[in-house]
Design a protein around this motif. Structure first.
Motif, PDB file in Angstrom:
ATOM      1  N   MET A 191      47.913  52.074   7.837  1.00  6.42           N
ATOM      2  CA  MET A 191      49.068  51.445   7.210  1.00  6.42           C
ATOM      3  C   MET A 191      48.931  51.322   5.693  1.00  6.42           C
ATOM      4  SD  MET A 191      51.320  50.961   9.379  1.00  6.42           S
ATOM      5  CE  MET A 191      51.578  50.967  11.146  1.00  6.42           C
ATOM      6  N   PRO A 193      49.332  52.537   2.249  1.00  6.80           N
ATOM      7  CA  PRO A 193      50.013  53.627   1.559  1.00  6.80           C
ATOM      8  C   PRO A 193      49.335  53.965   0.241  1.00  6.80           C
ATOM      9  CG  PRO A 193      51.171  51.593   1.195  1.00  6.80           C
ATOM     10  CD  PRO A 193      49.999  51.254   2.054  1.00  6.80           C
ATOM     11  N   VAL A 196      49.483  51.773  -2.991  1.00  2.37           N
ATOM     12  CA  VAL A 196      48.694  50.555  -3.151  1.00  2.37           C
ATOM     13  C   VAL A 196      47.356  50.847  -3.837  1.00  2.37           C
ATOM     14  CG1 VAL A 196      47.517  48.739  -1.857  1.00  2.37           C
ATOM     15  CG2 VAL A 196      49.823  49.380  -1.250  1.00  2.37           C
TER      16      VAL A 196
ATOM     17  N   VAL B 258      58.978  48.278  11.834  1.00  2.00           N
ATOM     18  CA  VAL B 258      57.774  48.222  10.978  1.00  2.00           C
ATOM     19  C   VAL B 258      57.731  49.423  10.048  1.00  2.00           C
ATOM     20  CG1 VAL B 258      55.269  48.120  10.895  1.00  2.00           C
ATOM     21  CG2 VAL B 258      56.454  47.136  12.831  1.00  2.00           C
ATOM     22  N   LEU B 259      57.867  50.620  10.635  1.00  2.00           N
ATOM     23  CA  LEU B 259      57.766  51.827   9.818  1.00  2.00           C
ATOM     24  C   LEU B 259      58.852  51.870   8.754  1.00  2.00           C
ATOM     25  CD1 LEU B 259      56.870  54.571  12.448  1.00  2.00           C
ATOM     26  CD2 LEU B 259      55.371  53.434  10.837  1.00  2.00           C
ATOM     27  N   ILE B 262      58.002  49.347   6.003  1.00  5.31           N
ATOM     28  CA  ILE B 262      56.880  49.787   5.180  1.00  5.31           C
ATOM     29  C   ILE B 262      57.318  50.901   4.229  1.00  5.31           C
ATOM     30  CG2 ILE B 262      54.682  51.033   5.306  1.00  5.31           C
ATOM     31  CD1 ILE B 262      54.016  49.296   7.713  1.00  5.31           C
ATOM     32  N   ARG B 263      58.158  51.772   4.736  1.00 11.81           N
ATOM     33  CA  ARG B 263      58.610  52.864   3.870  1.00 11.81           C
ATOM     34  C   ARG B 263      59.589  52.387   2.808  1.00 11.81           C
ATOM     35  NH1 ARG B 263      60.507  58.332   6.293  1.00 11.81           N
ATOM     36  NH2 ARG B 263      59.270  58.181   8.175  1.00 11.81           N
ATOM     37  N   MET B 312      52.013  44.222  -3.835  1.00 11.28           N
ATOM     38  CA  MET B 312      52.808  45.028  -2.908  1.00 11.28           C
ATOM     39  C   MET B 312      52.050  45.250  -1.605  1.00 11.28           C
ATOM     40  SD  MET B 312      54.849  48.487  -3.748  1.00 11.28           S
ATOM     41  CE  MET B 312      54.034  49.831  -2.981  1.00 11.28           C
ATOM     42  N   GLY B 313      50.748  45.550  -1.721  1.00  6.05           N
ATOM     43  CA  GLY B 313      49.926  45.719  -0.525  1.00  6.05           C
ATOM     44  C   GLY B 313      49.931  44.456   0.323  1.00  6.05           C
ATOM     45  N   LEU B 316      53.023  44.313   2.312  1.00  6.85           N
ATOM     46  CA  LEU B 316      52.964  45.275   3.425  1.00  6.85           C
ATOM     47  C   LEU B 316      52.111  44.746   4.568  1.00  6.85           C
ATOM     48  CD1 LEU B 316      52.653  48.623   1.460  1.00  6.85           C
ATOM     49  CD2 LEU B 316      54.602  47.802   2.770  1.00  6.85           C
ATOM     50  N   THR B 320      53.353  43.948   8.363  1.00  7.83           N
ATOM     51  CA  THR B 320      52.736  44.568   9.535  1.00  7.83           C
ATOM     52  C   THR B 320      52.271  43.503  10.526  1.00  7.83           C
ATOM     53  OG1 THR B 320      51.943  46.241   8.022  1.00  7.83           O
ATOM     54  CG2 THR B 320      51.063  46.294  10.241  1.00  7.83           C
TER      55      THR B 320
END
Lengths: 349, 337
Positions: A191, A193, A196, B258-259, B262-263, B312-313, B316, B320
């Motif tokens: 997960m 990306p 990051v 989720v996908l 995330i995108r 940002m991470g 995410l 998730t």
């Protein structure tokens, strides 16, 4: 014809038109238009000359202005259809002064006629500007960009298949301490990306001296957790008895890997290969950061640079976009089944 | 089809076979010296080395990186500032007015990305669900229709961006169509709201087939007899959808959400090629902010970009985990019934 009608008007059942039938037709009908239309429009536009591209409203098909060789003139003269008080006829333009054009009849080049430009329209035929496709390869760096893209895609896919399948083999067919940890680590990073880790990744790639090198684009992408995960899931279904039998026959572990496990994993390898090709061909953000010199641009980066210029030369840009699209369209036409199976099964993308 | 498959197989296996034969003797020796454990290490080494250097290491370094300042590229050369970069990113004198923030660009990117995520994901999910439901009706030529929706998925984001830039151009075909039906042409990519909607529409166009496919797989796995039973009981279609289809589709729906989230949080490529973040900052998204601060702008600040990327991470990871937790809860609820 009646069968076609019967097919087109098939409904949910019964004779009455359910609203869901109508909705299905509308949804699917507009989908064909909206999904294929833009790409088709791109292809049609890519064959137009610059003059034609700036026309508004645009024509559907690419046209080329007709020219004619006239006795007494060195160059080819553009043909126009003229209609005024003297009737309708086809003339060639010699030169234009303000709103008046000096024109000659190709059959009678001696007599120059003066025609108001409001009374004439260019004679055109459907024709393709192949120069849009040839010039960028001959005059600009697109041949180089294409080579770079092919190199990155091919090498990255081969390395991905090799390293991922080896790791997946170790993680699915051997018991060792820390195996569970490695598997969890890989799944956890599924997960994460690229965006990051952009900055530190750049510093590492710079540290090993791979900035402005195609290897700097290839290496960070090849250890895909997705690939290891996909191949491992597949290899887990291969019975261990096969491996044991091979060991009885004194096969080395390496031979077991490439003689037994790898061929049996072929379907999963094919899916990963197709995905890898599409991924690497389409990669944009990372190559954009690593590659700052024009010689090493991939197609995607080159296209973006070209589209970012102050005066966008759309006739070249559109043609190059079509070329960039071709490999992916080929994959789509011939290998779509593998991809849809891969996505539906694993949520891979 | 078998021809293509065979060719593909040959392309893949020929170099591997050649390499394999070459490695056979030395590896036999290595196996005798190091045993099976040594072979496991050998199989894991290439992938794990690359993985560690190019994925794990950057992940760890990023945290340290975000606590430093300066223009130096390598971590040891950089000056430690503690939480300084985060403070700079997050500090505003008046949180009701983004222009008073020290890094107003970051906040604008954050706001744009937030709006984009909410609108794009919800529209995308609705469209993908409708598409999957329609494809799941016993259609003839299913593979054709699936292909129709799937086609844009494979196109590169740059190509997608350029195709639509060409269509939405001031003198583009969409405006020609508008003029054709007697409306005024619109400056699609040069007016804030239109450009933002274009970014949403184009990304949905590019992703719809992918998500519809996952949902379709879920729909096809729902047992037919459930529907037959519902039909015998005379259940209304809407009730069938809410009580049978949607609950049983939930596992796939969660994956899709989720996908898609995330995108959407990382949106960059298509939007960047389409609008370049403009007009002004109307379509400036987080990833573009990170890219510009870290790499593209004249006053590069990699530390600031690293801090933004860690935030940002974080988002995410939260997304998730939240979805995973929701999925667990749904499972438990299902079992209780």
């Amino acid at each position: 014809m009646s069968r076609a009608m019967a097919f087109l008007t098939r409904r949910k059942g019964g004779d009455a038109w359910d609203w869901t039938d109508v909705f299905t037709f509308i949804w699917l009908g507009s989908a064909v238009f909206i999904m294929f239309g833009p790409a088709l429009w791109l292809v049609l536009s890519s064959f137009k000359s610059p003059a034609q591209l700036s026309e508004f409203p645009p024509t559907l098909l690419p046209y080329e202005a007709q020219t004619v060789a006239v006795e007494g003139y060195d160059r080819l003269l553009p043909l126009f259809s003229v209609s005024d008080d003297d009737g309708t006829r086809t003339l060639a333009e010699v030169r234009r002064v303000g709103t008046v054009a000096q024109m000659v009849d190709p059959a009678n080049p001696a007599e120059v006629q003066r025609i108001n430009i409001a009374n004439r329209t260019p004679v055109r035929e459907v024709g393709f500007s192949w120069g849009n496709y040839l010039d960028p390869f001959l005059r600009f760096d697109f041949l180089n960009y294409t080579k770079n893209s092919i190199f990155v895609t091919g090498v990255a896919t081969l390395i991905t298949l090799l390293t991922n399948s080896m790791a997946a083999f170790a993680l699915s067919k051997y018991e060792f301490r820390g195996r569970g940890f490695v598997v969890v680590l890989i799944i956890a990073t599924l997960m994460i990306p690229l965006s990051v880790i952009l900055v530190p990744l750049y510093s590492i790639v710079a540290g090993v001296g791979l900035i402005n090198s195609l290897w700097g684009v290839i290496l960070p992408t090849v250890a895909t957790p997705t690939g290891v995960f996909l191949l491992r899931q597949y290899m887990l279904t291969i019975p261990d008895e096969l491996l044991e039998a091979a060991r009885m026959d004194h096969a080395s572990e390496w031979q077991i890997y490439w003689r037994i496990v790898l061929p049996l994993t072929a379907p999963a390898l094919a899916v990963l290969a197709i995905f890898s090709v599409v991924w690497r061909w389409n990669d944009f953000l990372w190559p954009l950061i690593v590659l700052s010199r024009q010689e090493v641009y991939t197609l995607q980066v080159g296209l973006n640079a070209y589209a970012g210029e102050l005066n966008v030369q759309w006739h070249y840009l559109l043609a190059m976009t079509v070329i960039t699209m071709i490999p992916v369209v080929l994959v789509f036409i011939f290998l779509q089944r593998f991809i849809t199976a891969g996505i539906a099964g694993t949520g891979l993308k | 089809m078998t021809g293509v498959k065979g060719m593909l197989g040959a392309v893949v296996t020929a170099p591997l076979g050649w390499l394999a034969r070459l490695l056979d003797a030395p590896l036999r020796l290595w196996q005798r010296v190091a045993g099976q454990g040594g072979m496991v290490a050998f199989f894991l080494l290439p992938n794990m080395a690359i993985f560690t250097i190019f994925v794990l290491l950057p992940l760890v370094i990023n945290i340290a990186y975000s606590m430093t300042t300066g223009a130096a590229l390598f971590l040891p050369d950089r000056t430690y500032v503690g939480m300084g970069q985060y403070e700079r990113l997050l500090r505003c004198t008046d949180y009701t007015n983004l222009m008073t923030c020290q890094e107003d660009q970051f906040w604008i990117a954050l706001r744009n990305t937030g709006t984009f995520v909410v609108l794009q994901v919800s529209l995308l999910i609705v469209a993908a669900t409708i598409t999957a439901l329609i494809l799941n009706r016993a259609l003839r030529a299913l593979s054709f229709w699936r292909a129709v929706f799937f086609f844009p998925v494979l196109l590169s984001p740059v190509v997608v961006g350029l195709i639509w830039r060409w269509i939405l151009d001031r003198n583009g075909v969409l405006n020609a169509a508008l003029v054709g039906v007697g409306m005024d042409p619109v400056n699609w990519l040069l007016e804030r709201n239109y450009a933002f909607s274009a970014a949403i529409g184009v990304t949905i166009w590019a992703q719809l087939g992918f998500f519809a496919l996952i949902l379709l797989a879920g729909l096809q796995a729902i047992p037919r007899d459930l529907y037959e039973a519902a039909e015998m009981d005379g259940t209304k279609p809407a009730r069938v959808f809410w009580r049978i289809t949607l609950p049983l589709l939930m596992p796939n729906m969660l994956v899709v959400i989720v996908l898609a989230l995330i995108r959407a949080v990382q949106v960059f490529d298509e939007a960047y090629v389409l609008t370049g973040g403009g007009p002004g900052t109307a379509t400036l998204f987080l990833t573009q902010y990170i890219y510009e601060v870290g790499f593209a702008s004249l006053l590069k600040n990699p530390g600031l970009a690293a801090a933004a990327s860690i935030l940002m991470g974080g988002v995410l990871i939260v997304l998730t985990l939240l979805q995973l937790a929701l999925g667990k809860r749904n499972e438990r609820k299902g079992k209780l019934k």
